[in-house]
Design a protein around this motif. Sequence first.
Motif, PDB file in Angstrom:
ATOM      1  N   HIS A   1       0.828  -1.147   0.267  1.00 60.56           N
ATOM      2  CA  HIS A   1       0.108  -0.015  -0.082  1.00 60.56           C
ATOM      3  C   HIS A   1       0.737   1.252   0.110  1.00 60.56           C
ATOM      4  O   HIS A   1       0.463   2.228  -0.676  1.00 60.56           O
ATOM      5  N   PHE A   2       1.952   1.259   0.773  1.00 64.15           N
ATOM      6  CA  PHE A   2       2.843   2.496   0.672  1.00 64.15           C
ATOM      7  C   PHE A   2       4.416   1.861   0.647  1.00 64.15           C
ATOM      8  O   PHE A   2       4.682   0.956   1.279  1.00 64.15           O
ATOM      9  N   THR A   3       5.172   2.614  -0.115  1.00 62.74           N
ATOM     10  CA  THR A   3       6.322   2.229  -0.480  1.00 62.74           C
ATOM     11  C   THR A   3       7.418   2.555   0.459  1.00 62.74           C
ATOM     12  O   THR A   3       8.435   2.158   0.732  1.00 62.74           O
ATOM     13  N   SER A   4       6.833   3.356   1.652  1.00 60.53           N
ATOM     14  CA  SER A   4       7.889   3.860   2.682  1.00 60.53           C
ATOM     15  C   SER A   4       7.152   4.429   3.680  1.00 60.53           C
ATOM     16  O   SER A   4       5.990   4.674   3.644  1.00 60.53           O
ATOM     17  N   LYS A   5       7.823   4.737   4.724  1.00 58.90           N
ATOM     18  CA  LYS A   5       7.170   5.364   5.897  1.00 58.90           C
ATOM     19  C   LYS A   5       7.093   6.742   5.526  1.00 58.90           C
ATOM     20  O   LYS A   5       5.954   7.466   5.984  1.00 58.90           O
ATOM     21  N   GLU A   6       7.969   7.301   4.644  1.00 62.24           N
ATOM     22  CA  GLU A   6       7.670   8.947   4.399  1.00 62.24           C
ATOM     23  C   GLU A   6       6.300   8.950   3.317  1.00 62.24           C
ATOM     24  O   GLU A   6       5.809  10.141   3.495  1.00 62.24           O
ATOM     25  N   GLU A   7       6.292   8.249   2.440  1.00 63.30           N
ATOM     26  CA  GLU A   7       4.877   8.175   1.589  1.00 63.30           C
ATOM     27  C   GLU A   7       4.021   8.029   2.734  1.00 63.30           C
ATOM     28  O   GLU A   7       2.914   8.695   2.234  1.00 63.30           O
ATOM     29  N   LEU A   8       3.844   7.152   3.555  1.00 63.24           N
ATOM     30  CA  LEU A   8       2.725   6.943   4.556  1.00 63.24           C
ATOM     31  C   LEU A   8       2.667   8.274   5.258  1.00 63.24           C
ATOM     32  O   LEU A   8       1.517   8.912   5.393  1.00 63.24           O
ATOM     33  N   PHE A   9       3.654   8.991   5.846  1.00 64.16           N
ATOM     34  CA  PHE A   9       3.572  10.115   6.420  1.00 64.16           C
ATOM     35  C   PHE A   9       2.770  11.237   5.390  1.00 64.16           C
ATOM     36  O   PHE A   9       1.775  11.933   5.934  1.00 64.16           O
ATOM     37  N   VAL A  10       3.025  11.198   4.240  1.00 67.90           N
ATOM     38  CA  VAL A  10       2.333  12.238   3.466  1.00 67.90           C
ATOM     39  C   VAL A  10       1.012  11.841   3.428  1.00 67.90           C
ATOM     40  O   VAL A  10       0.046  12.849   3.420  1.00 67.90           O
ATOM     41  N   ALA A  11       0.508  10.657   3.436  1.00 72.03           N
ATOM     42  CA  ALA A  11      -0.746  10.363   3.204  1.00 72.03           C
ATOM     43  C   ALA A  11      -1.776  10.761   4.599  1.00 72.03           C
ATOM     44  O   ALA A  11      -2.899  11.179   4.406  1.00 72.03           O
ATOM     45  N   VAL A  12      -1.032  10.387   5.710  1.00 72.53           N
ATOM     46  CA  VAL A  12      -1.195  11.090   6.787  1.00 72.53           C
ATOM     47  C   VAL A  12      -1.854  12.380   6.966  1.00 72.53           C
ATOM     48  O   VAL A  12      -2.864  12.957   7.493  1.00 72.53           O
ATOM     49  N   HIS A  13      -0.738  13.214   6.635  1.00 69.64           N
ATOM     50  CA  HIS A  13      -0.641  14.399   6.506  1.00 69.64           C
ATOM     51  C   HIS A  13      -2.042  15.082   5.606  1.00 69.64           C
ATOM     52  O   HIS A  13      -2.715  16.104   5.918  1.00 69.64           O
ATOM     53  N   GLU A  14      -2.090  14.444   4.599  1.00 67.69           N
ATOM     54  CA  GLU A  14      -3.153  14.766   3.616  1.00 67.69           C
ATOM     55  C   GLU A  14      -4.499  14.672   4.366  1.00 67.69           C
ATOM     56  O   GLU A  14      -5.264  15.514   4.152  1.00 67.69           O
ATOM     57  N   ALA A  15      -4.673  13.524   4.827  1.00 67.36           N
ATOM     58  CA  ALA A  15      -5.816  13.161   5.584  1.00 67.36           C
ATOM     59  C   ALA A  15      -6.224  14.203   6.650  1.00 67.36           C
ATOM     60  O   ALA A  15      -7.382  14.888   6.546  1.00 67.36           O
ATOM     61  N   GLY A  16      -5.330  14.611   7.633  1.00 70.74           N
ATOM     62  CA  GLY A  16      -5.432  15.388   8.506  1.00 70.74           C
ATOM     63  C   GLY A  16      -5.770  17.001   7.825  1.00 70.74           C
ATOM     64  O   GLY A  16      -6.822  17.597   8.448  1.00 70.74           O
ATOM     65  N   MET A  17      -5.129  17.463   7.003  1.00 71.66           N
ATOM     66  CA  MET A  17      -5.525  18.662   6.418  1.00 71.66           C
ATOM     67  C   MET A  17      -6.999  18.428   6.047  1.00 71.66           C
ATOM     68  O   MET A  17      -7.370  19.634   5.782  1.00 71.66           O
ATOM     69  N   ARG A  18      -7.262  17.537   4.938  1.00 76.74           N
ATOM     70  CA  ARG A  18      -8.716  17.607   4.663  1.00 76.74           C
ATOM     71  C   ARG A  18      -9.685  17.700   5.739  1.00 76.74           C
ATOM     72  O   ARG A  18     -10.620  18.430   5.571  1.00 76.74           O
ATOM     73  N   VAL A  19      -9.517  16.854   6.795  1.00 77.68           N
ATOM     74  CA  VAL A  19     -10.470  16.972   7.881  1.00 77.68           C
ATOM     75  C   VAL A  19     -10.449  18.613   8.389  1.00 77.68           C
ATOM     76  O   VAL A  19     -11.533  19.083   8.524  1.00 77.68           O
ATOM     77  N   LEU A  20      -9.344  19.258   8.450  1.00 75.78           N
ATOM     78  CA  LEU A  20      -9.414  20.534   9.025  1.00 75.78           C
ATOM     79  C   LEU A  20     -10.155  21.483   8.052  1.00 75.78           C
ATOM     80  O   LEU A  20     -10.907  22.277   8.327  1.00 75.78           O
TER      81      LEU A  20
ATOM     82  N   GLU B   1      12.079  14.387  -0.544  1.00 73.03           N
ATOM     83  CA  GLU B   1      11.392  14.524  -1.789  1.00 73.03           C
ATOM     84  C   GLU B   1       9.953  14.785  -1.591  1.00 73.03           C
ATOM     85  O   GLU B   1       9.084  15.232  -2.750  1.00 73.03           O
ATOM     86  N   TYR B   2       9.540  14.643  -0.466  1.00 76.08           N
ATOM     87  CA  TYR B   2       8.016  14.821  -0.360  1.00 76.08           C
ATOM     88  C   TYR B   2       7.742  16.105   0.496  1.00 76.08           C
ATOM     89  O   TYR B   2       6.537  16.555   0.519  1.00 76.08           O
ATOM     90  N   ARG B   3       8.698  16.890   0.768  1.00 79.36           N
ATOM     91  CA  ARG B   3       8.645  18.209   1.582  1.00 79.36           C
ATOM     92  C   ARG B   3       7.600  19.104   0.841  1.00 79.36           C
ATOM     93  O   ARG B   3       6.774  19.638   1.335  1.00 79.36           O
ATOM     94  N   ASP B   4       7.690  19.212  -0.701  1.00 80.84           N
ATOM     95  CA  ASP B   4       7.079  20.023  -1.490  1.00 80.84           C
ATOM     96  C   ASP B   4       5.575  19.757  -1.494  1.00 80.84           C
ATOM     97  O   ASP B   4       4.795  20.777  -1.427  1.00 80.84           O
ATOM     98  N   THR B   5       5.328  18.456  -1.356  1.00 78.98           N
ATOM     99  CA  THR B   5       3.838  18.010  -1.425  1.00 78.98           C
ATOM    100  C   THR B   5       3.310  18.429  -0.391  1.00 78.98           C
ATOM    101  O   THR B   5       2.111  18.726  -0.016  1.00 78.98           O
ATOM    102  N   LEU B   6       4.037  18.202   0.918  1.00 83.26           N
ATOM    103  CA  LEU B   6       3.574  18.384   2.225  1.00 83.26           C
ATOM    104  C   LEU B   6       3.241  20.020   2.340  1.00 83.26           C
ATOM    105  O   LEU B   6       2.276  20.434   3.061  1.00 83.26           O
ATOM    106  N   VAL B   7       4.015  20.981   1.926  1.00 84.36           N
ATOM    107  CA  VAL B   7       3.964  22.425   1.963  1.00 84.36           C
ATOM    108  C   VAL B   7       2.563  22.611   1.173  1.00 84.36           C
ATOM    109  O   VAL B   7       1.873  23.568   1.813  1.00 84.36           O
ATOM    110  N   ARG B   8       2.459  22.151  -0.064  1.00 84.71           N
ATOM    111  CA  ARG B   8       1.256  22.591  -0.682  1.00 84.71           C
ATOM    112  C   ARG B   8       0.071  22.048   0.006  1.00 84.71           C
ATOM    113  O   ARG B   8      -0.750  23.029   0.152  1.00 84.71           O
ATOM    114  N   GLN B   9      -0.011  20.785   0.833  1.00 88.57           N
ATOM    115  CA  GLN B   9      -1.222  20.458   1.382  1.00 88.57           C
ATOM    116  C   GLN B   9      -1.609  21.489   2.488  1.00 88.57           C
ATOM    117  O   GLN B   9      -2.608  21.770   2.820  1.00 88.57           O
TER     118      GLN B   9
END
Length: 206
Positions: free
Chosen positions: A67-86, A135-143
Amino acid sequence: MAKAKIMAGNRARRREAAPQEDAVPFDRRQQIILEAARLFAQKGFEGTSMRDIAAATGILAGSLYHHFTSKEELFVAVHEAGMRVLMETVGGAVQGIDDPWDRLEAAAAAHCTALLESSDLMIMVVPKFPASIGEYRDTLVRQRDAYEQLIAGLVAALPLPGGVDPHVFRLHVLGALNWTQTWYRPGSRLPPAEIGRQLVRMLRRG
């Protein structure tokens, strides 16, 4: 005739079962995100391993990487879900409120409620992302920026006194709201929503 009816019934049941089977991977992915969010909030990103998350989810560690290739990718998914809830919670809370200060107060109440009372997702709002996120930092910043733009719009409508910079004011409000994660305890004298309102009232009436 009876045999034909049985075969038709079996085909119908298979068609009904198919959507449920297709939904299983999505449900498992959501379960992983929720458990990862809980562990990240409790133990921190660095202190949580993929093996910990797999154990909490009840699957083999190797299956987690399906489902997730790395812990970092999973962190991005968690962060995205949290931002969506907010986004959804705060956006809904300010609907139908005309006064700019009342709108910000409602937003703050909703923000704290989502942050401190969420049972389905322990939302993480962190000022700094894990160093290994790379490499995921830019995605997190956009979220995060998408949500901060919502707050920026609320602040822009306020009749702030001259000399008060809206950008600094927004960062001050968000910082105060997010910092509640570090000191709030369930069962405190004031519920999360009231804490959010109080933080805005201090600025409004200060």
